[in-house]
Motif scaffolding. Sequence first.
Motif, PDB file in Angstrom:
ATOM      1  N   VAL A  60      78.181  13.477  78.797  1.00 24.81           N
ATOM      2  CA  VAL A  60      77.947  14.003  80.143  1.00 24.81           C
ATOM      3  C   VAL A  60      77.552  15.465  79.987  1.00 24.81           C
ATOM      4  CG1 VAL A  60      78.969  14.496  82.390  1.00 24.81           C
ATOM      5  CG2 VAL A  60      79.655  12.434  81.146  1.00 24.81           C
ATOM      6  N   GLU A  61      76.427  15.827  80.584  1.00 16.79           N
ATOM      7  CA  GLU A  61      75.919  17.194  80.492  1.00 16.79           C
ATOM      8  C   GLU A  61      75.798  17.766  81.897  1.00 16.79           C
ATOM      9  OE1 GLU A  61      75.373  18.405  77.403  1.00 16.79           O
ATOM     10  OE2 GLU A  61      75.801  16.453  76.508  1.00 16.79           O
ATOM     11  N   ILE A  62      76.297  18.963  82.116  1.00 14.10           N
ATOM     12  CA  ILE A  62      76.207  19.637  83.410  1.00 14.10           C
ATOM     13  C   ILE A  62      75.260  20.814  83.257  1.00 14.10           C
ATOM     14  CG2 ILE A  62      77.478  20.897  85.191  1.00 14.10           C
ATOM     15  CD1 ILE A  62      79.949  19.274  84.339  1.00 14.10           C
ATOM     16  N   THR A  63      74.282  20.913  84.165  1.00 13.34           N
ATOM     17  CA  THR A  63      73.274  21.955  84.018  1.00 13.34           C
ATOM     18  C   THR A  63      72.689  22.370  85.357  1.00 13.34           C
ATOM     19  OG1 THR A  63      71.255  22.574  82.860  1.00 13.34           O
ATOM     20  CG2 THR A  63      71.365  20.337  83.729  1.00 13.34           C
ATOM     21  N   GLU A  64      72.110  23.543  85.365  1.00 14.96           N
ATOM     22  CA  GLU A  64      71.316  24.030  86.486  1.00 14.96           C
ATOM     23  C   GLU A  64      69.975  24.560  85.981  1.00 14.96           C
ATOM     24  OE1 GLU A  64      72.044  23.372  89.513  1.00 14.96           O
ATOM     25  OE2 GLU A  64      74.089  22.755  89.098  1.00 14.96           O
ATOM     26  N   THR A  65      69.634  24.284  84.742  1.00 16.32           N
ATOM     27  CA  THR A  65      68.391  24.797  84.181  1.00 16.32           C
ATOM     28  C   THR A  65      67.301  23.730  84.214  1.00 16.32           C
ATOM     29  OG1 THR A  65      69.007  24.153  81.942  1.00 16.32           O
ATOM     30  CG2 THR A  65      69.629  26.362  82.646  1.00 16.32           C
ATOM     31  N   PRO A  66      66.075  24.111  84.543  1.00 16.97           N
ATOM     32  CA  PRO A  66      64.999  23.119  84.630  1.00 16.97           C
ATOM     33  C   PRO A  66      64.534  22.590  83.276  1.00 16.97           C
ATOM     34  CG  PRO A  66      64.139  25.316  85.044  1.00 16.97           C
ATOM     35  CD  PRO A  66      65.633  25.448  84.935  1.00 16.97           C
ATOM     36  N   ASP A  67      64.851  23.296  82.193  1.00 18.34           N
ATOM     37  CA  ASP A  67      64.412  22.854  80.869  1.00 18.34           C
ATOM     38  C   ASP A  67      65.527  22.157  80.090  1.00 18.34           C
ATOM     39  OD1 ASP A  67      65.960  25.104  80.441  1.00 18.34           O
ATOM     40  OD2 ASP A  67      64.629  25.964  78.929  1.00 18.34           O
ATOM     41  N   VAL A  68      66.442  21.556  80.796  1.00 18.78           N
ATOM     42  CA  VAL A  68      67.606  20.925  80.181  1.00 18.78           C
ATOM     43  C   VAL A  68      67.219  19.870  79.151  1.00 18.78           C
ATOM     44  CG1 VAL A  68      67.878  19.202  82.010  1.00 18.78           C
ATOM     45  CG2 VAL A  68      69.840  19.858  80.634  1.00 18.78           C
ATOM     46  N   ALA A  69      66.105  19.201  79.338  1.00 19.76           N
ATOM     47  CA  ALA A  69      65.718  18.135  78.409  1.00 19.76           C
ATOM     48  C   ALA A  69      65.553  18.639  76.983  1.00 19.76           C
ATOM     49  CB  ALA A  69      64.438  17.459  78.891  1.00 19.76           C
ATOM     50  N   ASN A  70      65.317  19.938  76.828  1.00 25.08           N
ATOM     51  CA  ASN A  70      65.176  20.512  75.486  1.00 25.08           C
ATOM     52  C   ASN A  70      66.509  20.639  74.753  1.00 25.08           C
ATOM     53  OD1 ASN A  70      62.384  20.919  75.827  1.00 25.08           O
ATOM     54  ND2 ASN A  70      62.762  22.844  76.876  1.00 25.08           N
ATOM     55  N   PHE A  71      67.611  20.444  75.465  1.00 25.09           N
ATOM     56  CA  PHE A  71      68.921  20.752  74.889  1.00 25.09           C
ATOM     57  C   PHE A  71      69.942  19.630  74.996  1.00 25.09           C
ATOM     58  CE2 PHE A  71      66.913  24.559  76.650  1.00 25.09           C
ATOM     59  CZ  PHE A  71      66.750  25.294  75.484  1.00 25.09           C
ATOM     60  N   ILE A  72      69.543  18.452  75.383  1.00 16.30           N
ATOM     61  CA  ILE A  72      70.515  17.371  75.577  1.00 16.30           C
ATOM     62  C   ILE A  72      70.243  16.202  74.644  1.00 16.30           C
ATOM     63  CG2 ILE A  72      71.031  17.912  77.983  1.00 16.30           C
ATOM     64  CD1 ILE A  72      69.088  15.692  78.763  1.00 16.30           C
ATOM     65  N   PRO A  73      71.295  15.458  74.321  1.00 12.99           N
ATOM     66  CA  PRO A  73      71.108  14.264  73.491  1.00 12.99           C
ATOM     67  C   PRO A  73      70.645  13.089  74.349  1.00 12.99           C
ATOM     68  CG  PRO A  73      73.411  14.533  74.034  1.00 12.99           C
ATOM     69  CD  PRO A  73      72.705  15.733  74.606  1.00 12.99           C
TER      70      PRO A  73
END
Length: 121
Positions: free
Chosen positions: A32-45
């Motif tokens: 489970v990843e919590i984010t508010e950044t639009p480029d989150v796909a660069n940092f998630i599994p």
Amino acid sequence: MTTLEQLLDLPRFSDLEILSAHKNLERKVESVEITETPDVANFIPKNAIVLTTAMIYKDDQSKMKHLLDTLVSKDVAALGIKVGRFIDDIDQDVVDYARRLMSPSSKSPAANHWEDCYTKC
């Protein structure tokens, strides 16, 4: 391995509303990843559930379509959007776009706490 459907069957998540295709609920969930950044796909599994308040999209929800594209390209299990704080509801064209992509999307009432996902998932 836990699936999205198994998580959604938990009483804690009974108030989540699934907005997109139900046929992908057998997707594996590994984090489970919590984010508010639009480029989150660069940092998630892959196989993650991404949770957000969509704060950065409050003035233009159509920009969420790009987020959905990037999440699908990373094999994300689902996107959860908390409504009621920054956006009151998710625009229908964004929901329709998510359905076309076959990406499970849900909305969660503002009263839910994201940290509960960590302990309940």
